[in-house]
Design a protein around this motif. Sequence first.
Motif, mmCIF file in Angstrom:
data_model
loop_
_atom_site.group_PDB
_atom_site.id
_atom_site.type_symbol
_atom_site.label_atom_id
_atom_site.label_comp_id
_atom_site.label_asym_id
_atom_site.label_seq_id
_atom_site.Cartn_x
_atom_site.Cartn_y
_atom_site.Cartn_z
ATOM 1 N N GLN A 3 32.784 38.217 47.742
ATOM 2 C CA GLN A 3 32.287 39.498 48.184
ATOM 3 C C GLN A 3 33.317 40.591 47.985
ATOM 4 O O GLN A 3 34.378 40.322 47.878
ATOM 5 C CB GLN A 3 31.984 39.748 49.671
ATOM 6 C CG GLN A 3 31.230 38.527 50.291
ATOM 7 C CD GLN A 3 29.802 38.652 49.844
ATOM 8 O OE1 GLN A 3 29.092 39.496 49.758
ATOM 9 N NE2 GLN A 3 29.130 37.258 49.448
ATOM 10 N N LEU A 4 32.720 41.857 47.469
ATOM 11 C CA LEU A 4 33.559 42.675 46.775
ATOM 12 C C LEU A 4 33.516 44.037 47.687
ATOM 13 O O LEU A 4 32.530 44.301 48.052
ATOM 14 C CB LEU A 4 33.148 43.002 45.434
ATOM 15 C CG LEU A 4 33.150 42.030 44.475
ATOM 16 C CD1 LEU A 4 32.740 42.307 43.087
ATOM 17 C CD2 LEU A 4 34.662 41.381 44.336
ATOM 18 N N VAL A 5 34.623 44.471 48.083
ATOM 19 C CA VAL A 5 34.598 45.929 48.840
ATOM 20 C C VAL A 5 35.441 46.819 47.879
ATOM 21 O O VAL A 5 36.559 46.543 47.947
ATOM 22 C CB VAL A 5 35.321 45.510 50.232
ATOM 23 C CG1 VAL A 5 35.014 46.882 50.872
ATOM 24 C CG2 VAL A 5 34.443 44.868 50.766
ATOM 25 N N GLU A 6 34.911 48.081 47.600
ATOM 26 C CA GLU A 6 35.514 49.259 46.868
ATOM 27 C C GLU A 6 36.038 50.195 47.910
ATOM 28 O O GLU A 6 35.493 50.339 49.224
ATOM 29 C CB GLU A 6 34.929 49.863 46.030
ATOM 30 C CG GLU A 6 34.144 49.078 44.817
ATOM 31 C CD GLU A 6 32.605 48.431 45.314
ATOM 32 O OE1 GLU A 6 31.871 48.364 44.327
ATOM 33 O OE2 GLU A 6 32.253 48.585 46.509
ATOM 34 N N SER A 7 37.130 50.811 47.458
ATOM 35 C CA SER A 7 37.834 51.861 48.338
ATOM 36 C C SER A 7 38.500 52.956 47.615
ATOM 37 O O SER A 7 38.823 52.492 46.282
ATOM 38 C CB SER A 7 38.801 51.385 49.529
ATOM 39 O OG SER A 7 39.641 50.717 49.062
ATOM 40 N N CYS A 22 39.479 47.235 44.656
ATOM 41 C CA CYS A 22 38.442 46.570 44.890
ATOM 42 C C CYS A 22 38.874 44.932 45.433
ATOM 43 O O CYS A 22 39.424 44.519 44.823
ATOM 44 C CB CYS A 22 37.447 46.157 43.599
ATOM 45 S SG CYS A 22 36.269 44.658 43.829
ATOM 46 N N SER A 25 36.851 38.732 48.516
ATOM 47 C CA SER A 25 36.860 37.793 49.679
ATOM 48 C C SER A 25 37.518 36.569 49.424
ATOM 49 O O SER A 25 37.709 35.865 50.125
ATOM 50 C CB SER A 25 35.485 37.739 50.187
ATOM 51 O OG SER A 25 34.698 37.148 49.361
ATOM 52 N N THR A 77 42.886 41.712 44.342
ATOM 53 C CA THR A 77 42.444 42.921 44.379
ATOM 54 C C THR A 77 42.468 43.525 43.089
ATOM 55 O O THR A 77 43.240 43.220 42.400
ATOM 56 C CB THR A 77 43.056 43.843 45.128
ATOM 57 O OG1 THR A 77 42.929 43.219 46.635
ATOM 58 C CG2 THR A 77 42.763 45.312 45.255
ATOM 59 N N TYR A 94 31.289 51.153 40.983
ATOM 60 C CA TYR A 94 31.026 49.805 41.464
ATOM 61 C C TYR A 94 31.829 48.681 40.766
ATOM 62 O O TYR A 94 32.510 48.987 39.709
ATOM 63 C CB TYR A 94 29.617 49.538 41.110
ATOM 64 C CG TYR A 94 28.646 50.327 41.842
ATOM 65 C CD1 TYR A 94 28.230 51.603 40.936
ATOM 66 C CD2 TYR A 94 28.181 49.957 42.680
ATOM 67 C CE1 TYR A 94 26.927 52.205 41.548
ATOM 68 C CE2 TYR A 94 27.154 50.954 43.563
ATOM 69 C CZ TYR A 94 26.532 51.695 42.871
ATOM 70 O OH TYR A 94 25.612 52.781 43.165
ATOM 71 N N GLY A 106 29.927 45.116 44.266
ATOM 72 C CA GLY A 106 30.468 45.694 45.403
ATOM 73 C C GLY A 106 29.388 46.713 45.850
ATOM 74 O O GLY A 106 28.346 47.008 45.103
ATOM 75 N N GLN A 107 29.425 47.629 47.100
ATOM 76 C CA GLN A 107 28.536 48.617 47.505
ATOM 77 C C GLN A 107 28.859 50.031 46.740
ATOM 78 O O GLN A 107 28.006 50.818 47.028
ATOM 79 C CB GLN A 107 28.713 48.435 48.932
ATOM 80 C CG GLN A 107 29.885 49.553 49.507
ATOM 81 C CD GLN A 107 31.316 49.005 49.414
ATOM 82 O OE1 GLN A 107 31.303 47.915 48.980
ATOM 83 N NE2 GLN A 107 32.151 49.783 49.510
ATOM 84 N N THR A 109 31.838 53.185 45.468
ATOM 85 C CA THR A 109 32.466 54.280 46.204
ATOM 86 C C THR A 109 32.245 55.572 45.395
ATOM 87 O O THR A 109 32.379 55.566 44.165
ATOM 88 C CB THR A 109 33.811 53.745 46.215
ATOM 89 O OG1 THR A 109 34.691 54.861 47.111
ATOM 90 C CG2 THR A 109 34.619 53.621 44.951
#
Length: 115
Positions: A3-7, A22, A25, A77, A94, A106-107, A109
Amino acid sequence: QVQLVESGGGLVRAGGSLRLSCAASGSIFSINVMGWYRQAPGKQRERVAAITAGGITNCADSVKGRFTISRDIAKNTVYLQMNSLKPEDTAVYYCNANNWPWETWGQGTQVTVSS
């Protein structure tokens, strides 16, 4: 799969800088290609930069010399350092992990560059 989460997105003035992160998980060590893409309103998604499992990087011509992709394997990351930002860089950014036969996103940013 991971799973990927951007910020790290936000609003910045032209000429400014942002660093996107990015976080995966799981391990990114052996993922074939990790990439950053962007999509502006009314436009197709385009690849901005990518890094291979071997550490080879490339960037789109539109961002060469301004954007840099890097990774920290220990932190799972991937980063996108964006300098000298322009209004045309405004888009949702993304993160992508491509490890055939699977691929994940990812979702996104939002990055907004004001003139």
